[in-house]
Design a protein around this motif. Sequence first.
Motif, PDB file in Angstrom:
ATOM      1  N   LYS A  26       3.027  15.526  -0.596  1.00  0.00           N
ATOM      2  CA  LYS A  26       3.526  13.900  -1.281  1.00  0.00           C
ATOM      3  C   LYS A  26       4.735  13.829  -1.320  1.00  0.00           C
ATOM      4  CE  LYS A  26       2.264  15.611  -5.710  1.00  0.00           C
ATOM      5  NZ  LYS A  26       2.040  15.305  -6.877  1.00  0.00           N
ATOM      6  N   HIS A  27       5.529  12.779  -1.142  1.00  0.00           N
ATOM      7  CA  HIS A  27       5.465  11.588  -1.261  1.00  0.00           C
ATOM      8  C   HIS A  27       5.975  10.940   0.174  1.00  0.00           C
ATOM      9  CE1 HIS A  27       5.459  13.119  -5.718  1.00  0.00           C
ATOM     10  NE2 HIS A  27       4.522  12.437  -5.692  1.00  0.00           N
ATOM     11  N   THR A  38       0.692   9.082  -0.184  1.00  0.00           N
ATOM     12  CA  THR A  38       2.063   7.533   0.569  1.00  0.00           C
ATOM     13  C   THR A  38       2.713   7.184  -0.913  1.00  0.00           C
ATOM     14  OG1 THR A  38       0.302   6.040  -0.514  1.00  0.00           O
ATOM     15  CG2 THR A  38       1.053   6.514   2.183  1.00  0.00           C
ATOM     16  N   ALA A  75       5.831   1.447   0.916  1.00  0.00           N
ATOM     17  CA  ALA A  75       5.186   2.365   1.908  1.00  0.00           C
ATOM     18  C   ALA A  75       3.393   2.289   2.058  1.00  0.00           C
ATOM     19  CB  ALA A  75       5.720   3.914   1.974  1.00  0.00           C
ATOM     20  N   THR A  76       3.450   2.586   0.122  1.00  0.00           N
ATOM     21  CA  THR A  76       1.864   2.300   0.202  1.00  0.00           C
ATOM     22  C   THR A  76       0.708   1.105   1.078  1.00  0.00           C
ATOM     23  OG1 THR A  76       1.887   3.377  -1.770  1.00  0.00           O
ATOM     24  CG2 THR A  76       0.059   2.399  -1.919  1.00  0.00           C
ATOM     25  N   ILE A 132       2.666   3.329   7.486  1.00  0.00           N
ATOM     26  CA  ILE A 132       1.445   4.129   6.934  1.00  0.00           C
ATOM     27  C   ILE A 132       0.975   4.070   9.258  1.00  0.00           C
ATOM     28  CG2 ILE A 132      -0.755   4.969   6.743  1.00  0.00           C
ATOM     29  CD1 ILE A 132      -0.434   3.296   3.981  1.00  0.00           C
ATOM     30  N   LEU A 149       3.692   6.921  11.063  1.00  0.00           N
ATOM     31  CA  LEU A 149       2.807   7.871  10.008  1.00  0.00           C
ATOM     32  C   LEU A 149       2.010   8.340  11.226  1.00  0.00           C
ATOM     33  CD1 LEU A 149       2.103  10.421   8.208  1.00  0.00           C
ATOM     34  CD2 LEU A 149       0.743   8.902   7.052  1.00  0.00           C
ATOM     35  N   VAL A 199      -5.291   9.402   4.889  1.00  0.00           N
ATOM     36  CA  VAL A 199      -4.017   9.481   3.964  1.00  0.00           C
ATOM     37  C   VAL A 199      -4.518   9.057   2.658  1.00  0.00           C
ATOM     38  CG1 VAL A 199      -2.681   6.956   4.109  1.00  0.00           C
ATOM     39  CG2 VAL A 199      -2.440   8.753   6.271  1.00  0.00           C
ATOM     40  N   THR A 210      -3.221   6.770  -1.222  1.00  0.00           N
ATOM     41  CA  THR A 210      -2.809   6.322  -1.969  1.00  0.00           C
ATOM     42  C   THR A 210      -2.191   7.014  -3.265  1.00  0.00           C
ATOM     43  OG1 THR A 210      -3.827   5.300  -3.482  1.00  0.00           O
ATOM     44  CG2 THR A 210      -3.273   4.176  -0.893  1.00  0.00           C
ATOM     45  N   ALA A 242      -4.073   3.628   5.094  1.00  0.00           N
ATOM     46  CA  ALA A 242      -4.519   4.371   3.959  1.00  0.00           C
ATOM     47  C   ALA A 242      -6.361   4.448   3.825  1.00  0.00           C
ATOM     48  CB  ALA A 242      -4.585   4.001   2.371  1.00  0.00           C
TER      49      ALA A 242
END
Length: 365
Positions: free
Chosen positions: A205-206, A250, A264-265, A271, A275, A285, A287, A313
């Motif tokens: 993280k993060h 995230t 980002a989340t 993501i 990612l 993934v 959150t 996510a």
Amino acid sequence: MFQRLPLVILSLILTMIPTVATSADLDTMIGQMLMAGFRGYTVDTNSPIVQDIKDRHLGGVVLFDYDVELGKAERNIKSPDQVKKLNRQLQSFATTPLFVAVDQEGGKVQRLKREYGFHATPSAQNICASGDFKVRTSGYMVGTTLSANGFNLDFAPVADVNVNPDSPAIGKLERSFSADPQKVTRCAELFAGELKRSGVLSCLKHFPGHGSAGTDSHMGVTDVTKTWTETELIPYRELIAKRIPTMIMTAHIFNAHLDPKYPATLSHKIITGILRTDLGYKGVVITDDMNMKAITEQFGQEEAIRLAIEAGADILLFGNNLRYDPDIVKTAHAAIKQMVDNGTISHKRIEQSYERILVLKKTLN
């Protein structure tokens, strides 16, 4: 880990987990995509969290020692014996083994504290500066402590680069291993390796990097547009190439250069785009806490849930601590199911996350 369950029984439970998402019903798949916090040192069949595990197939729980809303250290953690019993109770109600998680980084962020009878470890900054042996030792001590007390997931190590030593959520708390991304990579790899050796899953993280933030996303919007650089991706890029991460969390940071609209989340560009596509990450993934103000002040709960899932996510984390809602899992589960039923989120998208979660759960032993 499930070391308190007889090995034969645990093996049987794990082999019973469906191998493909389509063999599970929608309620089960959605439940596995949720992780939540709760109140109580013990649970029973009448506890809201137990009802979530039994009726809504909740995939994971996270334990805390401090209740933020109440403003006192009365939550889930009081002593080793109490925690072991609580985690056994939780697992006993689950058909599919739970992720039982905790933030045990070391230093100022460790829920299993010395004052409760646990083994404490120094901060990430301290151990990384002391060399590989100290990192390995600390990682092993954290891993064995968690394993012995019924945890199978640690929300650690922190892969944030210490760009801003005065960052209120990272640098000031000594949560980053180093200002050097190569040292962060090395120390995160060693720490994660020792957790794995202890039978505990790690979580980097993060993502995509919180170390340059000048504000705390617990408190509100955290904009790193002017401070973030691609060097903060180095630990993720190198660790993913080595297939180290089993889970990545995230950040709720906003970076207009990466996504001009969403943090980002909630960002598909970050993501799925960065990612998963650019860095090649294929794992789970999760959150950061969806109750944090960086999310709640800008988005409604249902909108945030939808955006996080659409972004890529797999697990939505509701710490349920900044503000407490005993019905949070019930509400989130119903919202996701409604989105699938009305076509807002595809059934296939739920299956994708469910399959990734099952693959990871089958590594538990």
